[in-house]
Design an enzyme around this catalytic site. Sequence first.
Site, mmCIF file in Angstrom:
data_model
loop_
_atom_site.group_PDB
_atom_site.id
_atom_site.type_symbol
_atom_site.label_atom_id
_atom_site.label_comp_id
_atom_site.label_asym_id
_atom_site.label_seq_id
_atom_site.Cartn_x
_atom_site.Cartn_y
_atom_site.Cartn_z
ATOM 1 N N GLU A 196 77.138 25.677 44.265
ATOM 2 C CA GLU A 196 76.845 27.116 44.324
ATOM 3 C C GLU A 196 76.752 27.695 45.048
ATOM 4 O O GLU A 196 77.112 28.870 45.096
ATOM 5 C CB GLU A 196 75.894 27.507 42.844
ATOM 6 C CG GLU A 196 75.941 26.912 41.495
ATOM 7 C CD GLU A 196 75.762 25.563 41.485
ATOM 8 O OE1 GLU A 196 75.259 24.447 42.010
ATOM 9 O OE2 GLU A 196 75.889 25.456 40.496
ATOM 10 N N HIS A 216 69.888 24.789 30.561
ATOM 11 C CA HIS A 216 70.980 25.708 31.012
ATOM 12 C C HIS A 216 70.656 26.511 29.227
ATOM 13 O O HIS A 216 72.091 26.635 28.698
ATOM 14 C CB HIS A 216 71.489 24.023 30.117
ATOM 15 C CG HIS A 216 72.287 23.338 31.033
ATOM 16 N ND1 HIS A 216 71.006 22.192 31.675
ATOM 17 C CD2 HIS A 216 73.659 22.523 31.771
ATOM 18 C CE1 HIS A 216 71.755 21.509 32.374
ATOM 19 N NE2 HIS A 216 73.149 21.243 32.473
#
Lengths: 606, 302
Positions: free
Chosen positions: A59, A128
Site C-alpha cells: 500500500e 477487514h
Amino acid sequence: MSETTFVKAINDTLARMMREDDRVIVLGEDVAEGGPYLATEGLAEEFGTTRVRGTPISEGAVCGVAIGAAQAGLRPVVEIMFIDFLTLALDQLVNQAAKAHFMSGGQLTVPLVLRTQGGSGQRSGAQHSQSLEAWVTHIPGLKVVMPSSAADAAGLLRSAIADPNPVVFVENKSLYFRRENVPDPPEPVEIGRAHTVRSGHDITIVATSRLLGDAVEVADRLASEGIEADVIDPRTLVPLDVETIAASVRRTGRAVVAHEAVTTGGFGAEIAAQVQDHAFDCLEAPIQRVGAPFTPVPVSPPLEDAYRPGVEEIYAAARVCIEWDQPAARAAVNMGPRYSSDGAVQYGLSQHPSKIVFVQSNVPGTGYIAAGPASLAKAANVPITELTENVPINDASSVALDLVNKAGSNGWVVLNFTPPEALVILQAAQKLGLEDRVKGWGCSTPCNTDFLSKALGPKWNHKLFVNAELTSADDHNGPEMQLYKAILAKYGQSVAGGVGSFSQMGYLLAKFSVNALQSVKPPYTIKNVNAAFKAIKDQKNEMQCQPWVYGDYPLHIPNNADFTTTPDNGKMVTAQQCFNVSSADPQIAQYRKVAGTAPSTNPPTS
Amino acid sequence: MPSWTDVEQFLITGLSLGGVYALSGVGMVVLYRATGVLNLAFGAVGAMGALVAWQAINHWGFSGSGGFWLAYLVAILFAGGVTLLYGMVFGPALAGRDPLVKATATLGLTLILLGVMDLLWPSSGGASRALTVPTDNNTFQIGESSVTYTNVIALVLGLVITIVTAAFLRFTKLGTAMRAMANDREITATLGVPVRRVEAAAWFGCGVLSGVAGVLLADLVALDATSLTFLVISTLAATLIGRLRSILITFIAAIVIGVVTAEVTPIQKISNYRDMTPFVLAAIALLVLNRRRVISVGRQGV
C-alpha cells in the site's frame, strides 16, 4: 434516472472520467481484474492495463507512486482494498500528499483520489471491518468524503477527481449492492456541502454513510410517534458543512450524531463539538453520539451484529434527547421493598435483639434494599449480617439452619422474599424445630398474605412479625376493606396471591388512578394526565396509616407509616398499630425533607 | 470457619437431600441402561405427582393419616403411569435414534408437564402450596440437631433402592434382560427377549421412582413445579459421575453432592455459588475418570 447500485455507480463514474480525461488513471491491488467488489470491472478491457494498473500488495508503494504521478500531472485514483490497510499507506498520504502543496510554497499540487472502503457486517473479522475515517480527518491538507448513496458516490467521485488536492474517498461495503435510482448522467456533488435528507422541527439526526439509511428509518418511526426529525448527511467530513448542521440544531434544539466507527475518538465527537460551538444557546438536551463500542470488530456473527450500531441505537439516543427535559414523562422512583424491610427490622430492633440477620433474594438491586436495614441497625447500635440466597431455594433446610446459627439465640431474623420463598424457609425452620432458636422472626410486606398465615402452623403465632404496608385484612372489616374483598372475589379469582398487601395496594392505586383520571377533562394528553397524577394528594383510606400523595418530588415514598402483623391460628392479626418507618434510613429522611411527614389518619403509636 | 456443630447440622440436611438425589439418579440410570433414554422429564413427572398428592389431600378429601399415605400412593402411581405412557407411545419410535435425540424428546414431555402444571396449579401472584409428609412431626435429636423421620426416610430409601436395584439388575431375569438390551437391543430381541415388555418395566420403574422423589423433594425442598422440575439437573450430575452405568457410583456421587452443597451453605463468601456444586463435582470427576481412561488406553497401546 436509471437504477443502479453504489458500486456500479463508482464503476460507471470511473469509466466516464477516464473517457473524458486521459490523465485519469486507476491503480491498486487487483484493479485490473475488477477488484474484490467489482468496482473497477471492465476498466482494464476498455482502457488497457497501462491506465488501469494492478500493483503488488504494498500500500505504501502504491500510494507513493500515485503521489509522484499526481505531481507529474496525472490524475490517479488509487484503490486501497480495505481501509484497515490504509495504515500501511499513511506515511505517504499524511507526510507527502497532504503536505506537498504547503511545503512547496504552492508550487506542487497532488490531485490524487484515494478510494477505500470500510465497515462491518460482512463477517470479515477485526482486520477487514473497521471504520477508520476519523484518522484522516485529523490531517490538514486532506479532504475526506463519505457518501451514503449511489447518486452521491457518483457525484462526489466526479468532484474528487476534478479536485486539485488529495481526497480520501471512503465507501462502505454494506452499501455496495443496494439498488437505487441515480440521475443519468450523474450530477456533480460539491465537496463540503451537506444534504438534508428529511426535514423536521423536533430533533436533528446527523448520520454518515451506512447509518444514514438507519437514521431515515428512525425518523419514520419517530414521525409515527408525532416527532419530526431533520436528517442530515454531511457527505463530506473535511471540509464539514457546519452551517447546515448548526442551522438545523438551532431550529430543533436537539441533536443525535451517528456513525459506524467506534464512538471513542470518532468523528461524531467533532460534529458534536462544532454544533455546541455554533448552537449552544439553542440546545435543550446534551448531544447524543451513536457509534460502535470501543472494541475490535468481533468475528462471531452474533457478536458482530450486536457490535454494529443501527436503527435501535439511533432510536434510543433520539428518545434520550427528546425526553431529556420531560421528567414528567418518567415514573418517579419507588423504594421497592426497602422501606418495608426497614419496617420489619425496626420492629425487630424494638424487641432489643443482640443481632439482626437480614436475608433476601440474590438479584440485582439487593445492595440498595439492604442499605435501609443496615442504617437502622447502625443507628440502634445492633450488629447486622446481610445475606442473599439464590432463588428458587432448593435447600431450605440448610438456609434456615444457617440463618438461625448466624443470628444466635438472642438474634432476630428478617426475611425479604416473595411469599413462596419465605414460606419455604419458614416451613423448613419449623420442621427442624428452629423457630424458637432465635428471639424472633420478621418479614417484609409480601408475607402479609392470608395463605401464608394459613400455611404456617400455630408454632409461628406471635413468633413471626410481618411489616404490613396496609391494614391486616383479617381483623379489619370497614366498608373499603369489604369492597376490596368483594372485587377480589368477583374479578380477581386468578390473583393467586389472594388477600394481602400486594392486591390491597393494587386496589388502592387503581382507586387513586381512577380518581385522578376522572378529574381530567378529555381529550386525554400526556400532559394533562401527568398533571392529574401529580396532583394526587390527601387521598385517605381506612387501609392506610397516612394520606396518599404523589406530588412532584425527586423520589416517591408516599406510604412511610406502616403496621406490624403476626400469624394467629391461621389469620394475620395486627401486632402493632401505625408507626412511622424510621428516618434513620437516609432515603426516608430525604423524602420527608422534601415532602414533609404526612399527618397520620391513624395516629402512630411509636 | 464453621464449628463441628455446624458441620454436623448441615451433614444431616445434606445427607437427606443427597438420599433423594440418589433415588432420582438410580431411576434415571436404570432407564438409561434399559432403553438408552436419559429421562430429563424425571423432575417434571415427580413434580406433577407431588401436586396430584397435594390436590388429593386438599381437595379430594384424602385426609387423616391413612388418607395421606393413599395420596402419596396415588402420586407415585400417577408418575409411574405418565412415564410408562410416554415410554410406550414414543419409546419404539425413538429406539433407533441417537441418544441425544432421545434425551431431547423427553424435554418435550417436560415442557408439556410444566405447562399443564402452571395451568392447573398457577403460581403467579405469589401463590404457594406445601406438601408435608406426616413423618415431619416425628423428630429425634443428634447432638444439637433435630432430625425428622422424613430425613431418615430420604436417606434410607435412597440406600435401599440403590441396593435393591443393583441386586435386581444382577440377579433377576428381567434385570439380566435389561442389561442385555442396554448392550444390544437388536440381538437381545432376536434371542427372544420381549423387548417391549422389558422396556415398559423400565419406564414404569423410572416413573415410580420419580414419583417417590417428587413427594420427598416437595417436602424437603418446596412444592413448586419449576424448582422440582429443574432439580433433575443436580441428579444429572450424579448420573454423569456414574457414567450413566454404575448405580453405586451414582449413589455415592449423589450423597456427596447433597452433603457438599449443604456444608458450603454457612460459608458466606461462597454460599451463593453452592448451586454450582453438582457441576463442579461432575467436571472434576469426569476429568479424573477420563484421565485414568486415557492412561489405560495408552498402556494398551504400548
